[in-house]
Scaffold this active site. Sequence first.
Site, PDB file in Angstrom:
ATOM      1  CE1 TYR A  52      -3.311  -2.956   0.884  1.00 16.89           C
ATOM      2  CE2 TYR A  52      -3.661  -2.133   2.440  1.00 16.89           C
ATOM      3  CZ  TYR A  52      -4.053  -2.747   1.489  1.00 16.89           C
ATOM      4  OH  TYR A  52      -4.658  -3.984   1.391  1.00 16.89           O
ATOM      5  CG  HIS A 109      -1.402  -8.810   0.301  1.00 16.64           C
ATOM      6  ND1 HIS A 109      -1.112  -7.382   0.215  1.00 16.64           N
ATOM      7  CD2 HIS A 109      -3.109  -8.435  -0.212  1.00 16.64           C
ATOM      8  CE1 HIS A 109      -1.613  -6.778   0.238  1.00 16.64           C
ATOM      9  NE2 HIS A 109      -3.412  -6.696   0.061  1.00 16.64           N
TER      10      HIS A 109
END
Length: 284
Positions: A52, A109
């Site tokens: 991110y 993830h």
Amino acid sequence: MFDMKYYLLNNGNKIPALGFGTYTITDEPTLRKVLLQCANSNYELIDTAYVYGNEHIIGKILKKENLLDTFQIATKIWPAEFGREETKRAVERSLKLLKRDYIDIMYLHWPGDDMEKSWKVLENYYEQGIFKNIGVSNFYENHIDKILTTANIVPQINQVEIHPMLQKTQLLKYLKSKNIQPMAWSPLAKADLELFENKTIAALANKYKKSVAQIILSWHISRNTAIIPRTTKEKRVAENIDIFNFNLSTEDLREIEKLDIGKHTSQSPVDEKWLKSIRYEDFI
């Protein structure tokens, strides 16, 4: 004030039913503004990931504002860093950037090659107490089954895209059978107009005197699914957590069930071609 709901994980730990998602929020003033509002609104969980691009900003803000102990922090290991040594390096980097000596939730993830090796690394950090909980993100049944063939520890959490247009009812049943807590990312379907302008949702918002977003978030809670709504607006931060003072009726929940059309707002874990093509560089 409100009474936060908590979910009991398979290791005896608890997580709040609602946290704050930080995907794509990389502007430091904006992130500071919403994190301070999270603190003022009694949020207890902040969700991030190295890809991110904001772990370092979150760590900096929380340290400067003396909020390091205010929130549980969740972050993630990207598939390009799967493998024993690669995952260790990624873990140590996240600890450093977030300015913490432990992480409350560490996820894999996405499914990927060598995910079993990386899971073993997460188990090791968990056993040392450096991770309080370990989980997976964007894993469907087949991915979890593959992990479990070699795992010593069953994931505590599976974080996946879920919203009224993508309800994943069978996956939730599977997770319940494994005692894995579901958590929805993109719980508001990225404010997709097909959902936010839906007549059923609009009617319920009017009935309960709540916003469309609050109706959707309450629906998630009714299914015992944790949620991490994301916003860059302080007003929405406060609004999104103000959902624990009402419950949707059984009849209303049945109406929302009819909205499931299997619509993803992002990539799907069943898209094997995409999973093999994703590059680390594309997300930093």
